[in-house]
Design a protein around this motif. Sequence first.
Motif, PDB file in Angstrom:
ATOM      1  N   GLY A 161      24.041  75.081 -10.439  1.00  0.00           N
ATOM      2  CA  GLY A 161      24.695  76.192 -11.128  1.00  0.00           C
ATOM      3  C   GLY A 161      24.881  77.397 -10.230  1.00  0.00           C
ATOM      4  N   LEU A 162      23.861  77.718  -9.437  1.00  0.00           N
ATOM      5  CA  LEU A 162      23.974  78.861  -8.527  1.00  0.00           C
ATOM      6  C   LEU A 162      25.002  78.578  -7.443  1.00  0.00           C
ATOM      7  N   ILE A 163      25.020  77.364  -6.939  1.00  0.00           N
ATOM      8  CA  ILE A 163      26.014  77.010  -5.914  1.00  0.00           C
ATOM      9  C   ILE A 163      27.418  77.186  -6.484  1.00  0.00           C
ATOM     10  N   GLN A 164      27.617  76.747  -7.725  1.00  0.00           N
ATOM     11  CA  GLN A 164      28.929  76.909  -8.360  1.00  0.00           C
ATOM     12  C   GLN A 164      29.278  78.385  -8.521  1.00  0.00           C
ATOM     13  N   GLN A 165      28.310  79.202  -8.896  1.00  0.00           N
ATOM     14  CA  GLN A 165      28.549  80.641  -9.034  1.00  0.00           C
ATOM     15  C   GLN A 165      28.944  81.258  -7.694  1.00  0.00           C
ATOM     16  N   VAL A 166      28.253  80.852  -6.626  1.00  0.00           N
ATOM     17  CA  VAL A 166      28.578  81.366  -5.290  1.00  0.00           C
ATOM     18  C   VAL A 166      30.002  80.964  -4.921  1.00  0.00           C
ATOM     19  N   ASN A 167      30.348  79.711  -5.173  1.00  0.00           N
ATOM     20  CA  ASN A 167      31.703  79.240  -4.879  1.00  0.00           C
ATOM     21  C   ASN A 167      32.740  80.060  -5.635  1.00  0.00           C
ATOM     22  N   GLU A 168      32.508  80.285  -6.903  1.00  0.00           N
ATOM     23  CA  GLU A 168      33.450  81.053  -7.712  1.00  0.00           C
ATOM     24  C   GLU A 168      33.534  82.509  -7.236  1.00  0.00           C
ATOM     25  N   TYR A 169      32.389  83.095  -6.938  1.00  0.00           N
ATOM     26  CA  TYR A 169      32.355  84.486  -6.500  1.00  0.00           C
ATOM     27  C   TYR A 169      33.186  84.687  -5.227  1.00  0.00           C
ATOM     28  N   PHE A 170      33.017  83.778  -4.279  1.00  0.00           N
ATOM     29  CA  PHE A 170      33.704  83.913  -2.994  1.00  0.00           C
ATOM     30  C   PHE A 170      35.042  83.176  -2.947  1.00  0.00           C
ATOM     31  N   GLY A 171      35.419  82.529  -4.044  1.00  0.00           N
ATOM     32  CA  GLY A 171      36.698  81.824  -4.084  1.00  0.00           C
ATOM     33  C   GLY A 171      36.739  80.613  -3.174  1.00  0.00           C
ATOM     34  N   LEU A 172      35.633  79.894  -3.094  1.00  0.00           N
ATOM     35  CA  LEU A 172      35.552  78.701  -2.247  1.00  0.00           C
ATOM     36  C   LEU A 172      35.929  77.489  -3.078  1.00  0.00           C
ATOM     37  N   TRP A 173      36.780  76.650  -2.544  1.00  0.00           N
ATOM     38  CA  TRP A 173      37.257  75.495  -3.299  1.00  0.00           C
ATOM     39  C   TRP A 173      36.832  74.173  -2.695  1.00  0.00           C
ATOM     40  N   ASP A 174      36.120  74.206  -1.590  1.00  0.00           N
ATOM     41  CA  ASP A 174      35.642  72.951  -1.007  1.00  0.00           C
ATOM     42  C   ASP A 174      34.167  72.780  -1.352  1.00  0.00           C
ATOM     43  N   ASP A 175      33.552  71.751  -0.829  1.00  0.00           N
ATOM     44  CA  ASP A 175      32.146  71.499  -1.158  1.00  0.00           C
ATOM     45  C   ASP A 175      31.207  71.910  -0.029  1.00  0.00           C
ATOM     46  N   GLU A 176      31.656  72.852   0.798  1.00  0.00           N
ATOM     47  CA  GLU A 176      30.833  73.283   1.937  1.00  0.00           C
ATOM     48  C   GLU A 176      29.452  73.775   1.497  1.00  0.00           C
ATOM     49  N   MET A 177      29.391  74.632   0.488  1.00  0.00           N
ATOM     50  CA  MET A 177      28.102  75.189   0.079  1.00  0.00           C
ATOM     51  C   MET A 177      27.195  74.111  -0.518  1.00  0.00           C
ATOM     52  N   THR A 178      27.765  73.169  -1.230  1.00  0.00           N
ATOM     53  CA  THR A 178      26.974  72.058  -1.774  1.00  0.00           C
ATOM     54  C   THR A 178      26.413  71.223  -0.635  1.00  0.00           C
ATOM     55  N   ARG A 179      27.248  70.914   0.352  1.00  0.00           N
ATOM     56  CA  ARG A 179      26.797  70.134   1.512  1.00  0.00           C
ATOM     57  C   ARG A 179      25.703  70.881   2.264  1.00  0.00           C
ATOM     58  N   LEU A 180      25.887  72.183   2.464  1.00  0.00           N
ATOM     59  CA  LEU A 180      24.882  72.974   3.174  1.00  0.00           C
ATOM     60  C   LEU A 180      23.576  73.051   2.388  1.00  0.00           C
ATOM     61  N   ALA A 181      23.686  73.163   1.072  1.00  0.00           N
ATOM     62  CA  ALA A 181      22.469  73.216   0.255  1.00  0.00           C
ATOM     63  C   ALA A 181      21.659  71.935   0.397  1.00  0.00           C
ATOM     64  N   ARG A 182      22.346  70.810   0.468  1.00  0.00           N
ATOM     65  CA  ARG A 182      21.644  69.514   0.580  1.00  0.00           C
ATOM     66  C   ARG A 182      20.822  69.398   1.860  1.00  0.00           C
ATOM     67  N   ILE A 183      21.244  70.093   2.896  1.00  0.00           N
ATOM     68  CA  ILE A 183      20.519  69.998   4.178  1.00  0.00           C
ATOM     69  C   ILE A 183      19.731  71.267   4.480  1.00  0.00           C
ATOM     70  N   SER A 184      19.381  72.014   3.429  1.00  0.00           N
ATOM     71  CA  SER A 184      18.743  73.305   3.626  1.00  0.00           C
ATOM     72  C   SER A 184      17.348  73.437   3.047  1.00  0.00           C
ATOM     73  N   HIS A 185      16.706  72.346   2.754  1.00  0.00           N
ATOM     74  CA  HIS A 185      15.352  72.486   2.229  1.00  0.00           C
ATOM     75  C   HIS A 185      14.443  72.971   3.357  1.00  0.00           C
ATOM     76  N   PRO A 186      13.768  74.109   3.163  1.00  0.00           N
ATOM     77  CA  PRO A 186      12.967  74.670   4.256  1.00  0.00           C
ATOM     78  C   PRO A 186      11.666  73.930   4.540  1.00  0.00           C
ATOM     79  N   ARG A 187      11.242  73.054   3.636  1.00  0.00           N
ATOM     80  CA  ARG A 187      10.001  72.304   3.846  1.00  0.00           C
ATOM     81  C   ARG A 187      10.286  70.819   3.693  1.00  0.00           C
ATOM     82  N   VAL A 188      10.718  70.237   4.771  1.00  0.00           N
ATOM     83  CA  VAL A 188      11.142  68.843   4.776  1.00  0.00           C
ATOM     84  C   VAL A 188       9.925  67.926   4.834  1.00  0.00           C
ATOM     85  N   VAL A 189       9.978  66.841   4.087  1.00  0.00           N
ATOM     86  CA  VAL A 189       8.949  65.807   4.128  1.00  0.00           C
ATOM     87  C   VAL A 189       9.616  64.537   4.625  1.00  0.00           C
ATOM     88  N   LEU A 190       9.063  63.951   5.665  1.00  0.00           N
ATOM     89  CA  LEU A 190       9.591  62.705   6.209  1.00  0.00           C
ATOM     90  C   LEU A 190       8.685  61.558   5.803  1.00  0.00           C
TER      91      LEU A 190
END
Length: 117
Positions: A47-76
Amino acid sequence: MTPFGARLRALREERGVTLSGLAASLQVSAAYLSALEHGRRGLPSAGLIQQVNEYFGLWDDEMTRLARISHPRVVLDTAGLSPEATEMANRLALRIRSLSAAQIAAMRAVMEEGREG
């Protein structure tokens, strides 16, 4: 800082939007957005990613893709992998903070090359 946080900050700065202004528009706290930008918070909600996209007028999935690779505490999870893979994961965990930008770029290039092949 995470890839999502870095892009969020860049968008704000490019458009002259303050942290508190964006927070008010998204109905979240400025402290939360700051923590997202600095990698001190986990993944943002869809929901927040969608709000950010709407706020900035982004129509691609860049922010969703970036969010997926942005967990600050990765577990392998290396269960079932080779001893070499487990060793590599452990060495990376121990040394990640001391790697230079060039070393990280080189490792990233090797991983990207592996995805294509």
